[in-house]
Design a protein around this motif. Structure first.
Motif, mmCIF file in Angstrom:
data_model
loop_
_atom_site.group_PDB
_atom_site.id
_atom_site.type_symbol
_atom_site.label_atom_id
_atom_site.label_comp_id
_atom_site.label_asym_id
_atom_site.label_seq_id
_atom_site.Cartn_x
_atom_site.Cartn_y
_atom_site.Cartn_z
ATOM 1 N N UNK A 248 0.937 -1.175 -0.124
ATOM 2 C CA UNK A 248 -0.041 -0.011 -0.065
ATOM 3 C C UNK A 248 0.878 1.325 -0.235
ATOM 4 N N UNK A 249 1.928 1.208 0.720
ATOM 5 C CA UNK A 249 2.772 2.110 0.739
ATOM 6 C C UNK A 249 3.514 2.589 -0.721
ATOM 7 N N UNK A 250 3.855 1.616 -1.412
ATOM 8 C CA UNK A 250 4.484 1.602 -2.653
ATOM 9 C C UNK A 250 3.525 2.495 -3.646
ATOM 10 N N UNK A 251 2.393 1.885 -3.531
ATOM 11 C CA UNK A 251 1.137 2.380 -4.589
ATOM 12 C C UNK A 251 0.847 3.741 -4.091
ATOM 13 N N UNK A 252 0.927 4.079 -2.963
ATOM 14 C CA UNK A 252 0.667 5.626 -2.383
ATOM 15 C C UNK A 252 1.525 6.645 -3.232
ATOM 16 N N UNK A 253 2.919 6.053 -2.640
ATOM 17 C CA UNK A 253 4.215 6.894 -3.149
ATOM 18 C C UNK A 253 4.160 6.985 -4.508
ATOM 19 N N UNK A 254 3.669 5.909 -5.488
ATOM 20 C CA UNK A 254 3.422 6.153 -6.912
ATOM 21 C C UNK A 254 2.444 7.265 -7.256
ATOM 22 N N UNK A 255 1.493 7.140 -6.329
ATOM 23 C CA UNK A 255 0.171 8.367 -6.597
ATOM 24 C C UNK A 255 1.079 9.637 -6.589
ATOM 25 N N UNK A 256 1.627 9.925 -5.558
ATOM 26 C CA UNK A 256 2.300 10.956 -5.285
ATOM 27 C C UNK A 256 3.421 11.685 -6.774
#
Ligand code: 9MR
Length: 360
Positions: A248-256
């Protein structure tokens, strides 16, 4: 005869901590080789400590004031500023060729007592923007937390937009955020403007909701062309509590990153409350959790800095937990222990830093 269980335990810890030689470089050198900045929070009184300052100067390329830039520390009476301690910190950084990060210009907390009643009575935007201008015109900084923690922590939101109740929300509604960023950009066209918060790293449904209200906040700002350069991810982790969810962290950072924003890890530390009393086991758990976090955070090319929330356990507040207090133990959240010896967390950070893939 060695039991099967003991062998398994020994095998597991050998796997988690390969007996690699300790990296002899500083954290800032390892980070610089991978195109990011390593820094730490500090306070001016720590600079009198002759055991500490050589290590601070060696390890850190950037400092952030732990509390000396908060409004309560600076603007003791309306319009009357005491910059002495903050000047000490900036002068130390300049002497040691470090850059500075600012923390924080607008927060619900650590405000002087006179501010809330005055704001409630007048609702005058200048009570926000004059302060921002005064601080930014005085200091040259690489980045600054323009607004800190405007969203309710995971699981506590009482509004659909997720905003945290504050004197600023009461006075101006959610528009205070744009107001603060515009004032910051007008005062300093060069500094990176940051929205900083915690709660992005773990996997619960409350964290999911927190990530989505954050994206909504950022999308709104970007759509309105509010000047913002970066998201500050505090990185307050827990060794024995709610764990980092790497996927989930990886996906969120990608969104940023997809939104064109920079990512800064602004307050990394690992709380070791709970768990066993075995110091070695605690230190290993702290190091492991940081490594799991950093491997993901540094894999994103948008990540430009990692700062720890203090470099040494010597400068971590006494713990509240009564058992630890009774034993006169300290929390062991940072890369150096109170005797200024490197801990497994230091090694985990060095290894995560050195292992960063460069994306050219
Ligand atoms: O570590 C800081 C502590 O010394 C201060 O008393 C406190 C209030 O100013 O703030 C602490 O730092 C917080 C930071 O400003 C924002 N994110 C959470 C930090 C505490 O972990």
């Amino acid at each position: 005869m060695i039991s099967r269980r003991a062998m398994l335990t020994a095998g597991a810890s050998a796997l988690a901590f390969p007996a690699a030689a300790q990296d002899s470089r500083s954290l800032k050198a390892i980070a610089a080789a991978k195109n990011f900045t390593f820094g730490t929070a500090a306070a001016s009184y720590e600079l009198k400590d002759a055991d500490f300052t050589p290590i601070l100067a060696r390890e850190a390329a950037q400092l952030v004031p732990e509390y000396e830039m908060k409004r309560r520390a600076l603007e003791t009476r309306p319009g009357v500023y005491d910059f002495a301690d903050l000047d000490t910190l900036f002068a130390y950084a300049a002497r040691n060729r470090m850059t500075m990060r600012g923390h924080t210009l607008c927060w619900y907390y650590a405000n002087p007592a006179w501010l809330a009643p005055m704001l409630a009575a007048k609702r005058d935007e200048k009570l926000l923007t004059d302060h921002i201008r005064t601080v930014l015109r005085r200091y040259r900084m690489d980045s600054v937390d323009v607004v800190n923690e405007a969203l309710a922590p995971p699981g506590t939101a009482t509004r659909a937009d997720g905003f945290r109740p504050s004197i600023w929300l009461d006075a101006f509604g959610p528009g205070y955020i744009d107001m603060a960023f515009h004032a910051a950009r007008a005062a300093d066209p060069r500094v990176k403007l940051v929205y900083n918060d915690w709660g992005f790293e773990q996997g619960s449904a409350d964290n999911d909701r927190f990530r989505s209200v954050t994206l909504r906040l950022l999308d709104g700002m970007l759509k309105r062309k509010t000047p913002i350069d970066a998201l500050g991810i505090q990185g307050h982790l827990s060794a024995f509590g709610n764990k980092v969810d790497q996927r989930k962290l990886r996906a969120f950072l990608q969104e940023i990153r997809d939104r064109g924003l920079i990512i800064l890890i602004t307050e990394l530390d690992v709380d070791d409350t709970g768990g066993s009393y075995d110091i070695a086991a605690r230190d290993r758990a702290v190091a492991d959790e940081a490594r799991r976090f950093l491997d993901v955070a540094l894999d994103n090319p948008a990540t430009q800095a990692v700062l720890t929330w203090n470099l040494s356990d010597r400068y971590v507040d006494a713990p509240d937990e009564w058992k630890l207090k009774l034993l006169a133990w300290r929390l062991r959240k940072t890369p150096y222990d109170a005797q200024m010896r490197k801990k497994p967390l230091w090694d985990a950070m060095a290894q995560a830093f050195a292992g960063r893939r460069l994306h050219y």
